[in-house]
Design an enzyme around this catalytic site. Structure first.
Site, PDB file in Angstrom:
ATOM      1  N   TYR A 182       0.862  -1.190   0.000  1.00 58.59           N
ATOM      2  CA  TYR A 182       0.000   0.000   0.000  1.00 58.59           C
ATOM      3  C   TYR A 182       0.892   1.232   0.000  1.00 58.59           C
ATOM      4  O   TYR A 182       1.900   1.281   0.719  1.00 58.59           O
ATOM      5  CB  TYR A 182      -0.905   0.021   1.237  1.00 58.59           C
ATOM      6  CG  TYR A 182      -1.644   1.346   1.407  1.00 58.59           C
ATOM      7  CD1 TYR A 182      -2.899   1.530   0.863  1.00 58.59           C
ATOM      8  CD2 TYR A 182      -1.051   2.410   2.094  1.00 58.59           C
ATOM      9  CE1 TYR A 182      -3.568   2.742   1.007  1.00 58.59           C
ATOM     10  CE2 TYR A 182      -1.706   3.624   2.233  1.00 58.59           C
ATOM     11  CZ  TYR A 182      -2.968   3.787   1.692  1.00 58.59           C
ATOM     12  OH  TYR A 182      -3.615   4.988   1.812  1.00 58.59           O
TER      13      TYR A 182
ATOM     14  N   GLU B  84      -3.753   7.508  -3.617  1.00 55.15           N
ATOM     15  CA  GLU B  84      -3.746   6.225  -2.923  1.00 55.15           C
ATOM     16  C   GLU B  84      -3.576   5.115  -3.955  1.00 55.15           C
ATOM     17  O   GLU B  84      -4.419   4.970  -4.844  1.00 55.15           O
ATOM     18  CB  GLU B  84      -5.054   6.023  -2.136  1.00 55.15           C
ATOM     19  CG  GLU B  84      -5.059   4.749  -1.312  1.00 55.15           C
ATOM     20  CD  GLU B  84      -6.332   4.595  -0.508  1.00 55.15           C
ATOM     21  OE1 GLU B  84      -6.276   4.724   0.732  1.00 55.15           O
ATOM     22  OE2 GLU B  84      -7.389   4.341  -1.118  1.00 55.15           O
TER      23      GLU B  84
END
Length: 403
Positions: free
Chosen positions: A125, A213
């Site tokens: 991530y 993101e």
């Protein structure tokens, strides 16, 4: 301003971020030709079909009409059209859309990047956003790629890596290396991740974004680092500097009332309550919503008409609020500073007469410049509008209206 995954990836690509390549499809009949084109470009033999909506959780979400997930894999060219039909045009429900879901108008036909090789692929991530408390941009990373970062933060917060960037000097080399080290990378994959972080940060700054993101960032089996997904939120206040990015706005993904309010120059956010409110000033709007809550109601919206409220803006605000079927009462709370209270009162009366047949009770609280004159205009109008001076009285009248 939110944008779609395929649009976000195009921005990343412009800044040198390696991405999972794909082709956008808005018609099932174009699916096979798009798959053949993608095969020619990338050599992929498996194809990932990804719904394009402004919501997360697409892979776990379900299309109401077909039962298909929002992200599926076609292992043969012949299966691509069927997989596309299972998603395109349907209503996809995820944990972020709510039970009403969102209609899928486009899908992204993407290459398979989980190919076999020297080592196992690994997901990470990586996100960048502004930490308002420190006034610094912060890079957030985790080895738990592919999972909701909120769940990681709640259950295993120690697995979230944070690196704050001083805006006066920007991202430094040691910081990018620090994040890559913390992710446990080494060798070619480490070097690729450092490049990836640099390019991603440049894209974030260059596009005036408020959030990037990438979940997941993939280390492929041959140590490439790719953005497999991309969620980008652009700063509305900076779009005047990016006319090309402003054109990426998809109005079909936004609440129709919020779109209408924007065209009228109003700051409006739809909520789930039963009391509509019209206020001048964001701080006063927040206080008004608190008062509504204390009175036993729930705010149905945030609506700031700004300092230049007039008959036209008040009328537009009325019309937007009344289009929400959940609204059982309307509270107008105006502090006369830049705008005079009598001017707002006249706007309320004119708007009421123009719209007509307003069934819900309306409470108007005016304070500040010409507040007494404004209250007199309301009281002498002969309309079903009650006036209040003290905020406590306005809250009590809201409570009475909801009984």
């Amino acid at each position: 301003m939110n944008i779609h995954e395929y649009q976000a990836k195009e921005i990343l690509k412009q800044y040198g971020v390696k991405i999972q390549n794909g082709i956008v499809v808005d018609n099932p009949e174009k699916a096979i030709s798009a798959a053949k084109e993608l095969n020619a470009e990338t050599g992929t033999e498996w194809f990932v079909v990804k719904a394009q909506i402004h919501a997360g959780g697409r892979g776990k979400g379900k299309v109401q009409e077909t039962g298909s997930n929002g992200v599926v894999l076609a292992k043969k060219l012949e299966d691509v059209t069927e997989k596309v039909k299972g998603i395109l045009g349907g209503t996809l429900v995820t944990h972020q859309t709510g039970p009403e879901g969102k209609k899928v108008n486009k899908v992204l036909l993407a290459q398979d990047v989980y190919y076999p090789g020297a080592s196992e692929p690994k997901e990470y991530y990586l996100g960048i956003l502004l930490d308002r408390e420190s006034g610094h941009n912060v890079i957030m990373a985790s080895t738990e790629g592919g999972m909701d970062i909120e769940d990681v933060a709640e259950n295993t917060p120690e697995k979230i890596i944070k690196e704050w960037i001083d805006p006066t000097v920007g991202l430094q080399g040691f910081q990018a290396r620090k994040v890559a080290f913390a992710l446990g990378l080494e060798g070619p994959a480490f070097k690729e991740m450092v490049k990836f972080i640099y390019s991603l940060y440049n894209a974030y700054i260059g596009s005036d974004a408020s959030m990037f993101e990438i979940n997941p960032v993939l280390k492929t089996s041959d140590d490439q680092i790719l953005a497999v997904d991309a969620k980008v939120d652009l700063d509305d206040n900076a779009l005047y500097r990016h006319k090309d990015l402003a054109e990426l706005r998809d109005l079909s993904e936004e609440d129709p009332l919020e779109v209408e309010a924007g065209k009228a120059g109003l700051n409006y956010v739809k909520l789930d309550g039963n009391v509509g409110c019209m206020v001048n000033g964001a701080g006063l709007a927040m206080a008004t919503m608190d008062i509504i809550k204390i009175s036993g109601g729930d705010p149905a919206n945030f609506l700031d008409v700004g300092g230049g409220a007039n008959a036209e803006t008040v009328e537009a605000g009325f019309r937007i609020i009344l289009k929400d079927p959940n609204v059982k009462a309307i509270l107008i709370n105006i502090f006369g500073g830049i705008v005079r209270c009598d001017r707002v009162a006249n706007g309320v009366v004119e708007a009421y007469k123009k719209i007509g047949n307003i069934e819900v009770p309306i409470i108007v609280r005016l304070q500040g410049t010409n507040a007494e004159e404004g209250a007199k205009i309301i009281e002498e109008s002969g309309l079903k509008v009650s006036s209040a001076i003290v905020l406590k009285d306005a809250a009590a009248r809201v409570k009475e209206a909801l009984v």
